[in-house]
Design an enzyme around this catalytic site. Structure first.
Site, PDB file in Angstrom:
ATOM      1  N   CYS A 114      -4.565  -3.620   3.452  1.00 53.72           N
ATOM      2  CA  CYS A 114      -4.145  -3.255   4.651  1.00 53.72           C
ATOM      3  C   CYS A 114      -5.424  -3.396   5.610  1.00 53.72           C
ATOM      4  O   CYS A 114      -5.629  -4.532   6.245  1.00 53.72           O
ATOM      5  CB  CYS A 114      -3.825  -1.698   4.737  1.00 53.72           C
ATOM      6  SG  CYS A 114      -2.928  -0.983   6.241  1.00 53.72           S
ATOM      7  N   LYS A 131     -10.162  -0.376  -1.842  1.00 52.40           N
ATOM      8  CA  LYS A 131     -10.137  -0.640  -0.263  1.00 52.40           C
ATOM      9  C   LYS A 131     -11.554  -0.646   0.140  1.00 52.40           C
ATOM     10  O   LYS A 131     -12.011   0.702   0.059  1.00 52.40           O
ATOM     11  CB  LYS A 131      -9.287   0.117   0.161  1.00 52.40           C
ATOM     12  CG  LYS A 131      -9.042  -0.243   1.742  1.00 52.40           C
ATOM     13  CD  LYS A 131      -7.805   0.620   2.317  1.00 52.40           C
ATOM     14  CE  LYS A 131      -7.577   0.316   3.786  1.00 52.40           C
ATOM     15  NZ  LYS A 131      -6.314   1.298   4.287  1.00 52.40           N
ATOM     16  N   GLU A 145       0.780  -1.112  -0.025  1.00 55.98           N
ATOM     17  CA  GLU A 145       0.197   0.058  -0.013  1.00 55.98           C
ATOM     18  C   GLU A 145       0.829   1.280  -0.053  1.00 55.98           C
ATOM     19  O   GLU A 145       1.856   1.266   0.806  1.00 55.98           O
ATOM     20  CB  GLU A 145      -0.758   0.050   1.452  1.00 55.98           C
ATOM     21  CG  GLU A 145      -1.861   1.150   1.455  1.00 55.98           C
ATOM     22  CD  GLU A 145      -2.766   1.068   2.588  1.00 55.98           C
ATOM     23  OE1 GLU A 145      -3.796   1.457   2.565  1.00 55.98           O
ATOM     24  OE2 GLU A 145      -2.110   0.724   3.669  1.00 55.98           O
TER      25      GLU A 145
END
Length: 309
Positions: free
Chosen positions: A185, A142, A67
């Protein structure tokens, strides 16, 4: 014997003996990278390019970057001003690199300008998969945004202030190393996502990340191992490491975990580098065959309510 190799710079850092070869056929190699991005986009590309070139030279067929591989800004304003579309210079550089080296890339958290950028100045945090011909074949945005205040740990981030949550999960991508399910993440903390990807055919889950030092030290490894164990998938997690600028540092410890939950390799918490991981999909098959967890699940309605006694 075969090895997982964790490489820092050009030196061999660690060797992990794993198990005896069951076949003379070579298994595909994945390279899981660790970088220290800054607001300098060209310097970041140069550092990533060096890792990708070394990974290819050592036989990797797919390379995983973390990321914020493109940059990590020092303020909201800088983060937004440096963002680009998928047709901008940054992704173009990586598509050209993939084509030249004939290697697949997982670009795990690109600052992509939103569809209404001109009016709202908001971005997506996008995981981009590029094949060995330089084509973008999948983009996942995301889903879970990191809005966390931990004053006692010195952590204060509100990703939703400038980031649009992704609208949906994306089907796992067929790659030279297997079917890869995409997360980013903070998505790691939501087992519903990993289980949905596993039910859709994922053999490998990937969580490119920029974990804070405080949350990484407490939760990083245990979360990655939990996702591997519950889905019986390989888990590959590229990571940011070290000081990005005066306001932010990342935990590092890019990690690879097998379907039994065993940690295959860890790039440490100090320097950029990478590890090469042999992906043996028979380990996925045998783990699921010997402990058929998904077959033992009750109907989804069973979990929707808890009966009072």
């Amino acid at each position: 014997m075969f090895m997982v190799r964790c490489i820092v710079g050009t030196s061999l850092r660690q060797r992990f003996k794993l198990q005896s070869r069951m076949s003379t056929l070579p298994r595909p190699l994945a390279a899981v990278c660790q970088v220290t991005a800054t607001p300098d986009k060209q310097a970041n590309f140069s550092a990533c390019k060096e890792l990708v070139e070394e990974a290819k030279a050592r036989g990797a067929s797919m390379v995983f970057l973390p990321e914020g591989f493109d940059y990590i800004g020092s303020s909201r304003e800088e983060t937004l001003s440096l963002s680009e579309s998928l047709t901008g210079d940054t992704i173009s550089q990586f598509t050209q690199l993939a084509r030249k080296l004939e290697v697949w890339l997982s670009l795990g958290g690109f600052h992509e300008r939103g569809h209404d950028w001109e009016s709202d100045r908001r971005i997506y945090n996008s995981h981009v998969i590029i094949n060995d011909k330089g084509d973008i074949i999948s983009v996942y945005s995301k889903s879970h945004l990191f809005d966390v205040e931990l004053p006692e740990k010195g952590v204060s981030l509100k990703e939703s202030a400038f980031t649009i949550p992704g609208p949906s999960l994306i089907s796992p991508v067929q790659t030279p190393i297997g079917k890869v399910g995409l997360g980013i993440c903070y998505d790691l903390r939501f087992p519903e996502l990993s289980l949905a990807l596993q039910r859709s055919g994922a053999e490998i889950l990937t969580y490119p990340s920029a974990f804070t030092v405080a949350t990484g030290a407490a939760h990083w490894e245990v979360l990655l191992r939990a996702r591997a164990i519950e889905t019986q998938c390989f888990v590959l997690a590229a990571a940011q490491v070290g000081q990005h600028h005066e306001k932010r540092s990342s935990y590092g410890h890019a990690l690879a975990v097998d379907p039994w939950g065993e940690v295959l390799g860890d790039c440490g918490g100090e320097k950029p580098g990478m590890m090469l991981v042999e992906i043996d999909l028979e380990k996925v098959n045998s783990t699921r065959r010997n402990m058929p967890v998904q077959q033992h699940c009750r109907d989804k309605n069973f979990y929707q309510s808890v009966e009072e006694r």
